[in-house]
Write a protein that holds these residues in place. Structure first.
Motif, PDB file in Angstrom:
ATOM      1  N   ASN A   1      -2.078   1.427  -1.881  1.00  0.00           N
ATOM      2  CA  ASN A   1      -2.602   2.364  -2.868  1.00  0.00           C
ATOM      3  C   ASN A   1      -3.628   3.297  -2.211  1.00  0.00           C
ATOM      4  O   ASN A   1      -4.439   2.863  -1.380  1.00  0.00           O
ATOM      5  N   GLY A   2      -3.547   4.576  -2.608  1.00  0.00           N
ATOM      6  CA  GLY A   2      -4.476   5.548  -2.067  1.00  0.00           C
ATOM      7  C   GLY A   2      -4.171   6.020  -0.664  1.00  0.00           C
ATOM      8  O   GLY A   2      -4.951   6.785  -0.092  1.00  0.00           O
TER       9      GLY A   2
ATOM     10  N   SER B   1      -5.026  12.434  -5.418  1.00  0.00           N
ATOM     11  CA  SER B   1      -5.035  11.111  -4.801  1.00  0.00           C
ATOM     12  C   SER B   1      -6.345  10.392  -5.107  1.00  0.00           C
ATOM     13  O   SER B   1      -7.432  10.941  -4.921  1.00  0.00           O
ATOM     14  N   THR B   2      -6.223   9.158  -5.575  1.00  0.00           N
ATOM     15  CA  THR B   2      -7.381   8.299  -5.808  1.00  0.00           C
ATOM     16  C   THR B   2      -7.120   6.967  -5.104  1.00  0.00           C
ATOM     17  O   THR B   2      -5.996   6.692  -4.669  1.00  0.00           O
ATOM     18  N   PRO B   3      -8.119   6.116  -4.971  1.00  0.00           N
ATOM     19  CA  PRO B   3      -7.896   4.819  -4.325  1.00  0.00           C
ATOM     20  C   PRO B   3      -6.845   3.956  -5.022  1.00  0.00           C
ATOM     21  O   PRO B   3      -6.299   3.035  -4.402  1.00  0.00           O
ATOM     22  N   SER B   4      -6.541   4.248  -6.274  1.00  0.00           N
ATOM     23  CA  SER B   4      -5.559   3.434  -7.003  1.00  0.00           C
ATOM     24  C   SER B   4      -4.195   4.116  -7.142  1.00  0.00           C
ATOM     25  O   SER B   4      -3.276   3.535  -7.720  1.00  0.00           O
ATOM     26  N   THR B   5      -4.033   5.329  -6.618  1.00  0.00           N
ATOM     27  CA  THR B   5      -2.751   6.030  -6.719  1.00  0.00           C
ATOM     28  C   THR B   5      -1.699   5.302  -5.883  1.00  0.00           C
ATOM     29  O   THR B   5      -1.943   4.993  -4.712  1.00  0.00           O
TER      30      THR B   5
ATOM     31  N   THR C   1      -1.946   8.124   0.573  1.00  0.00           N
ATOM     32  CA  THR C   1      -1.690   9.572   0.649  1.00  0.00           C
ATOM     33  C   THR C   1      -0.817   9.918   1.856  1.00  0.00           C
ATOM     34  O   THR C   1      -1.256  10.559   2.807  1.00  0.00           O
TER      35      THR C   1
ATOM     36  N   SER D   1      -0.934   9.124   7.191  1.00  0.00           N
ATOM     37  CA  SER D   1      -1.716   9.544   6.028  1.00  0.00           C
ATOM     38  C   SER D   1      -2.334  10.914   6.259  1.00  0.00           C
ATOM     39  O   SER D   1      -2.981  11.152   7.294  1.00  0.00           O
TER      40      SER D   1
END
Length: 310
Positions: free
Chosen positions: A41-42, A297-301, A44, A60
């Motif tokens: 997650n996150g 994008s977030t840490p939980s995406t 990217t 990434s």
């Protein structure tokens, strides 16, 4: 990170049977390769390349981390830890087991040992603000990189046996013709059998052939079809896969014998495509990585790799 993503926005293996020697002739189907492989997650992601066997590498565009996994099991882990400001776009594995990365906003490229993650070399192409080293292709004699903001290719020559040159032994190839169109946003790149290069222009929706000696170029005739948002290119024989990120479409193009024109045979699409960035082939499957450039994008995406019939 919001700024980088906004720039991106604008601009089966067949089932096998195993029979034990001396056992009854009962076939046991092999476990199918997973259709979806979750990334951290996150993460990217942007670049993807398949290495030896079923090994896959994903880079990434957030912090330059590289994840290494297995397409057979779906499991993997981070090989190269991320560093803030060290974003990576395209990446490719060479015959010597080295992983090359396009260091996007960093203006250069890096080379790593694909087994250990140790950095072997770095090439700083430019310090011009706003340059974006986006994708690359490796040939026997050189490695070529696109810059999405400049009408140039960066060329790293290779010595005998693929020997790496000195850090300053690269050249900047100025492009001319349609490849020099301002704001075309050059992205994916592949090498053609005759030595020319094929480059995707994400914002003009065109493909251009580039002479790697002179930088001269010409358009590829697609019969009026637009490859707008073309990100990654994958070429096998005369079949070209054009991965178009925000459109969630992969155009399958049959090229003519001279690679000067192509006809779109079909489009691959579906809910499993979520702004696909690039891909690679393994057997009869096309693996693509979802960049999800349409969301912040977030840490939980969540991000993933998906397997498609080629």
């Amino acid at each position: 990170m919001r700024k980088l993503l906004s720039l991106l926005i604008v601009p089966l293996v067949a089932a096998a049977t195993v029979v034990s020697v001396g056992a009854p002739a009962a076939a046991h189907p092999a476990r199918p390769f997973p259709a979806r492989i979750a990334l951290p997650n996150g993460f990217t992601p942007e670049g993807l390349t398949i290495g030896h066997g079923t090994t896959v590498f994903v880079g990434s565009i957030l912090d330059g981390a590289v994840w290494r996994g297995d397409l057979r099991t779906g499991r993997g882990s981070v090989l190269i830890p991320g560093t803030p400001g060290a974003d990576k776009a395209g990446l490719k594995l060479d015959a010597q087991g080295r992983l090359w990365t396009a260091d996007f906003s960093g203006g250069g490229a890096s080379v790593y040992d694909a087994e250990t993650g140790t950095k072997l070399a770095h090439y700083q192409f430019t310090d011009v603000p706003g340059s974006y080293v986006n994708d690359l292709v490796i040939t026997q004699r050189a490695v070529y990189f696109t810059d999405s903001a400049r009408q140039v290719l960066y060329v790293v020559p290779l010595g005998p046996g693929g020997r790496l040159p000195a850090p300053t032994a690269f050249r900047v190839l100025q492009l001319s013709g349609p490849a020099a169109t301002p704001d075309a946003y050059h992205n994916g790149i592949v090498a053609l059998p005759d030595g020319d290069l094929l480059v995707a222009q994400m914002l003009t929706g065109q493909l251009v052939r580039v002479d790697p000696r002179t930088g001269g170029s010409r358009l590829v005739d697609l019969g009026g079809y637009s490859v707008e948002r073309a990100d990654g290119l994958v070429l096998r024989g005369r079949t070209l896969y054009v991965i178009r990120n925000l459109t969630n479409v992969i155009a399958v193009v049959r090229m003519n014998a001279a690679y000067t024109a192509g006809v779109v045979q079909r489009e691959i699409t579906g809910p499993q495509l979520r702004s696909p960035a690039t891909g690679d082939l393994l057997g009869s499957a096309l693996y693509v990585v979802n960049g999800r450039f349409d969301v912040e994008s977030t840490p939980s995406t969540d991000y993933d790799i998906v397997r498609l019939p080629a």
